[in-house]
Design a protein around this motif. Sequence first.
Motif, PDB file in Angstrom:
ATOM      1  N   ALA A 245       0.830  -1.206   0.000  1.00  0.00           N
ATOM      2  CA  ALA A 245       0.000   0.000   0.000  1.00  0.00           C
ATOM      3  C   ALA A 245       0.860   1.250   0.000  1.00  0.00           C
ATOM      4  CB  ALA A 245      -0.923  -0.005   1.218  1.00  0.00           C
ATOM      5  N   ARG A 246       1.900   1.266   0.832  1.00  0.00           N
ATOM      6  CA  ARG A 246       2.767   2.449   0.880  1.00  0.00           C
ATOM      7  C   ARG A 246       3.460   2.674  -0.463  1.00  0.00           C
ATOM      8  NH1 ARG A 246       6.399   4.742   5.794  1.00  0.00           N
ATOM      9  NH2 ARG A 246       7.175   6.564   4.670  1.00  0.00           N
TER      10      ARG A 246
ATOM     11  N   ARG B 119      -4.662   6.601  -4.766  1.00  0.00           N
ATOM     12  CA  ARG B 119      -5.421   7.038  -3.599  1.00  0.00           C
ATOM     13  C   ARG B 119      -5.721   5.831  -2.706  1.00  0.00           C
ATOM     14  NH1 ARG B 119      -7.379  12.040  -3.798  1.00  0.00           N
ATOM     15  NH2 ARG B 119      -8.940  11.533  -2.210  1.00  0.00           N
ATOM     16  N   PRO B 120      -5.670   5.992  -1.375  1.00  0.00           N
ATOM     17  CA  PRO B 120      -5.997   4.893  -0.473  1.00  0.00           C
ATOM     18  C   PRO B 120      -7.352   4.266  -0.762  1.00  0.00           C
ATOM     19  CG  PRO B 120      -4.992   6.673   0.752  1.00  0.00           C
ATOM     20  CD  PRO B 120      -5.194   7.188  -0.639  1.00  0.00           C
ATOM     21  N   SER B 121      -8.339   5.097  -1.098  1.00  0.00           N
ATOM     22  CA  SER B 121      -9.679   4.579  -1.363  1.00  0.00           C
ATOM     23  C   SER B 121      -9.730   3.716  -2.614  1.00  0.00           C
ATOM     24  CB  SER B 121     -10.667   5.739  -1.503  1.00  0.00           C
ATOM     25  OG  SER B 121     -10.273   6.619  -2.550  1.00  0.00           O
TER      26      SER B 121
ATOM     27  N   ALA C 224      -2.291   7.309   5.681  1.00  0.00           N
ATOM     28  CA  ALA C 224      -2.106   7.052   4.256  1.00  0.00           C
ATOM     29  C   ALA C 224      -2.322   8.325   3.444  1.00  0.00           C
ATOM     30  CB  ALA C 224      -3.066   5.953   3.799  1.00  0.00           C
ATOM     31  N   TYR C 225      -3.335   9.117   3.842  1.00  0.00           N
ATOM     32  CA  TYR C 225      -3.603  10.358   3.114  1.00  0.00           C
ATOM     33  C   TYR C 225      -2.503  11.387   3.356  1.00  0.00           C
ATOM     34  CZ  TYR C 225      -8.160   8.741   1.629  1.00  0.00           C
ATOM     35  OH  TYR C 225      -9.173   8.036   1.023  1.00  0.00           O
ATOM     36  N   GLY C 226      -1.865  11.333   4.536  1.00  0.00           N
ATOM     37  CA  GLY C 226      -0.740  12.221   4.795  1.00  0.00           C
ATOM     38  C   GLY C 226       0.429  11.911   3.883  1.00  0.00           C
ATOM     39  N   ILE C 227       0.718  10.621   3.692  1.00  0.00           N
ATOM     40  CA  ILE C 227       1.800  10.227   2.784  1.00  0.00           C
ATOM     41  C   ILE C 227       1.448  10.605   1.351  1.00  0.00           C
ATOM     42  CG2 ILE C 227       2.895   8.194   1.751  1.00  0.00           C
ATOM     43  CD1 ILE C 227       3.072   6.978   4.498  1.00  0.00           C
ATOM     44  N   MET C 228       0.178  10.418   0.984  1.00  0.00           N
ATOM     45  CA  MET C 228      -0.254  10.800  -0.362  1.00  0.00           C
ATOM     46  C   MET C 228      -0.071  12.295  -0.587  1.00  0.00           C
ATOM     47  SD  MET C 228      -4.012  10.378  -2.139  1.00  0.00           S
ATOM     48  CE  MET C 228      -4.651  11.795  -1.231  1.00  0.00           C
TER      49      MET C 228
END
Length: 283
Positions: free
Chosen positions: A227-228, A237-239, A265-269
């Motif tokens: 995922a990362r 996107r995580p979603s 996850a959204y922070g990394i994105m």
Amino acid sequence: MVNPTEIIPGVIFYSYLATKTKQTVGFLNHNNLVMQVSGQFLLETPTEKITMRGGQMLLIGKNQLGQITKTPLPDEDYETIVISLQEDLLRQIALEENIEMTEKYNGPQNVLVPGNDFLRAFFHSLVPYVRHADEHFVNTMGMLKVREAVHLLLNALPELKNFLFDFSEPHKIDLEKFMLSNFHYNLPVEKFASLTGRSLAGFKRDFRKIFDMAPRHWLQEKRLEEARYLIEDKHKRPSAIYLDLGFESLSHFSHSFKKRFRQSAYGIMQKATEYLTLRGFFY
């Protein structure tokens, strides 16, 4: 309409959709005959990708992992009929008609069935049953239709006898190669053990020798690492990825990701997006 609708519970299914959907199937227990009425059907397994449109048939082999995407086409909704060729029925047919395997089947696990007049007639004969299902009528006639499907498949492709009537257990396969290819499927450890031809105890023992950790822990770590990579390097996107990586919900994925990497996850994105922007790319 509920998708899919069981015409005969566990045996014949009818799927109708007006909008595209991706379905993570996971483990396919039985052989399945898929008849595409309209729209587009896409099956993706670790080793192949098969697309069908209206009028085509696909025989999907048992003991597989896969994902299905169902897509309506312009001016054409999505309709599929699926017959589950369960082992109990195939055993019964084999006993009644003295059918035996002549050799081990070594062909593809998924076979696009070429059309002929008999199969096309069978195909069209099923459509009114599923579109206007009457439980009493369909249940008395449905199993005859399943038997008819088996005989027509054997008539069209005699070599499928060894495909359909192979009742042996999965042989012991390369565990490391299998897990690295299939870790993203949301299956219990017991099913992974069965698919690699091992008892649960044998699977756990062999797994620890190879990966130096318990299967559940490794699966979680592997999925989160993937995922990362997809978020940071592929800008997903995580979603858009959590279901494909075996997580049951976005909230479960987000909680596990933050616990593992100490940031969301959204922070990394967002950081990846900002980096691309500074480099002059558009995301």
